[in-house]
Design an enzyme around this catalytic site. Structure first.
Site, mmCIF file in Angstrom:
data_model
loop_
_atom_site.group_PDB
_atom_site.id
_atom_site.type_symbol
_atom_site.label_atom_id
_atom_site.label_comp_id
_atom_site.label_asym_id
_atom_site.label_seq_id
_atom_site.Cartn_x
_atom_site.Cartn_y
_atom_site.Cartn_z
ATOM 1 N N ARG A 57 0.980 -0.979 -0.343
ATOM 2 C CA ARG A 57 -0.097 0.230 0.734
ATOM 3 C C ARG A 57 0.978 1.572 0.122
ATOM 4 N NH1 ARG A 57 -1.751 2.501 4.366
ATOM 5 N NH2 ARG A 57 -2.099 0.806 5.510
ATOM 6 N N TYR A 110 -15.491 15.254 -19.433
ATOM 7 C CA TYR A 110 -15.062 13.840 -18.854
ATOM 8 C C TYR A 110 -16.831 13.345 -17.930
ATOM 9 C CZ TYR A 110 -14.824 9.285 -17.072
ATOM 10 O OH TYR A 110 -14.493 7.221 -16.426
ATOM 11 N N ASP A 183 -5.953 16.952 -17.693
ATOM 12 C CA ASP A 183 -6.613 15.996 -17.546
ATOM 13 C C ASP A 183 -5.939 15.113 -18.946
ATOM 14 O OD1 ASP A 183 -7.370 13.373 -18.896
ATOM 15 O OD2 ASP A 183 -9.654 13.903 -18.246
ATOM 16 N N LYS A 208 -6.792 4.367 -20.461
ATOM 17 C CA LYS A 208 -6.928 3.834 -21.943
ATOM 18 C C LYS A 208 -4.935 3.730 -22.487
ATOM 19 C CE LYS A 208 -10.596 4.723 -20.339
ATOM 20 N NZ LYS A 208 -10.845 5.321 -19.302
#
Length: 397
Positions: A57, A110, A183, A208
């Protein structure tokens, strides 16, 4: 010091210092915890930032390796990977906004980012000014308030491929002491490096183009050391950890990033020009077309192509869009983007079916709009498939 390498050499070799083995490809460190050789190590690791061999983590060699690559590709001091793009976006909001602050963002954005903003509006009293014309620098300037803490941009935007002048927005942020965030999901650092234009943080859904094979969900943020570390401290608490297997897959995808992105961009440019001549098409949105309102800006801030996303509108509207997608064989119906395979979606009947009409109008989503993520297939096969779609859509009203 960064190496003077090209993007593919960088993607293959930049993070190799985090591979403690002699394997050419870094193994997957599929472990939650690492052995401490002595007690002192436990204290040192617990006090350090993202140690790669303490507790996953906090950090893991696979995470550290891919972060080193992404930082080099973005021209950043540091990068942080997360379990999704939205996790990266949420970390930025939590790190740099507080209750009652003001945010400036484009009106066509988005849907997931808008939902995050709306949640902050409802629960944190966030004030938001939506910029309608992202090419109008005066509108960005007019949106600034004394309590503005963040300017968020997408360029090209999702889903309508609107452009924003990154250098101008970055200068505006510096002028007023406001952090700027871009972004960078659509162009990837192959086409655009927002930090080169003065933007403070570059964020992306690594699901993506960065990963590129539709087999992993991941996010990334990159920027100055202090900003990324601030986000890491939150990530350590919240736990949106990218698991070692996903980090390994992301790095494997990055090794072919430049090849894939340039191929899909070349395909998209050719197909956008071909779509202009199709009688059933009312309009084509693609930054590489001189007819696109943001073409001049895109040509200035996008390198070696204009990306793999094309939007086009069918004149016949809703039913035509549905029939078009249903007729395709090579191009896959799907809501994501950036993979090696071409994907298409009809927002009006798919992702935005339940979206309020006024919101769809603001986002630029019409009944006949199709969002086409162009893959790396052979152009003649894609054109033949699109022709099947047009045949199926003919006569729809």
């Amino acid at each position: 010091m960064p190496k003077p390498w090209g993007p593919t050499t960088t993607a293959i070799h930049a993070g190799r210092r985090f591979n403690p083995t002699r394997a050419v490809t870094t193994p997957i460190f599929q472990t939650s915890v690492f052995q401490l050789l002595e007690n002192r190590e436990g204290a040192e690791f617990a006090a350090s930032v993202e140690p790669p061999a303490f507790y996953t983590r906090w950090g893991n060699p696979n995470q550290s390796e891919v972060e080193a690559v992404l930082a080099e590709l973005e021209g950043a001091e540091r990068a942080l990977v997360t379990a999704s793009g939205m996790a990266a976006f949420a970390l930025v909001f939590e790190a740099f906004l507080k209750t009652g602050d003001h945010l400036v963002a484009p009106s066509a954005i988005y849907l997931g980012t808008e939902q995050l903003i709306r949640r902050w509006e409802a629960e944190r009293d966030l004030k938001v000014t939506w910029v309608q014309n992202t090419l109008d620098q005066g509108e960005w300037e007019a949106a600034i308030r004394p309590e503005t803490r963040l300017i968020w941009v997408e360029t090209p935007s999702n889903p309508t491929l609107a452009l924003t002048d990154l250098a101008a927005v970055a200068a505006l942020g510096r002028k007023h002491g406001i952090r700027t965030v871009a972004d960078n999901t659509f162009p990837s650092p192959i086409h655009t490096k927002p930090l080169d234009f003065g933007i403070d943080l570059s964020v992306a859904s690594a699901t993506k183009y960065l990963a590129g094979h539709s087999d992993v969900v991941a996010g990334v943020l990159a920027g100055r050391e202090a900003d990324v570390v601030a986000c890491w401290h939150l990530s350590k608490i919240w736990g949106p950890t990218l698991d070692p297997m996903a980090a390994w897959l992301l790095h494997r995808g990055l090794k072919t990033l430049a090849l894939r992105v340039r191929r899909s961009s070349d395909n998209a440019q050719a197909l956008a020009q071909w779509l202009l001549w199709q009688p059933h098409v009312a309009r084509v949105d693609y930054p590489g077309l001189p007819t696109h309102p943001g073409h001049v800006v895109a040509a200035r801030q996008m390198d070696k192509g204009f990306g793999g996303m094309v939007c086009f509108e069918l004149a016949a509207g809703l039913l035509a869009g549905q029939r078009f997608c249903e007729a395709l064989e090579v191009i896959t119906r799907g809501v994501s983007l950036g993979g090696v395979e071409s994907l298409i979606q009809h927002p009006a009947s798919m992702s935005h079916l339940k979206t309020a009409p006024e919101v769809k109008a603001r986002l630029g989503i019409t009944d006949g709009l199709l969002r086409f993520s162009v893959g790396i297939e052979d152009q003649p096969d894609l054109i033949a498939d699109l022709e099947k779609g047009f045949q199926a859509a003919a006569g729809a009203r």
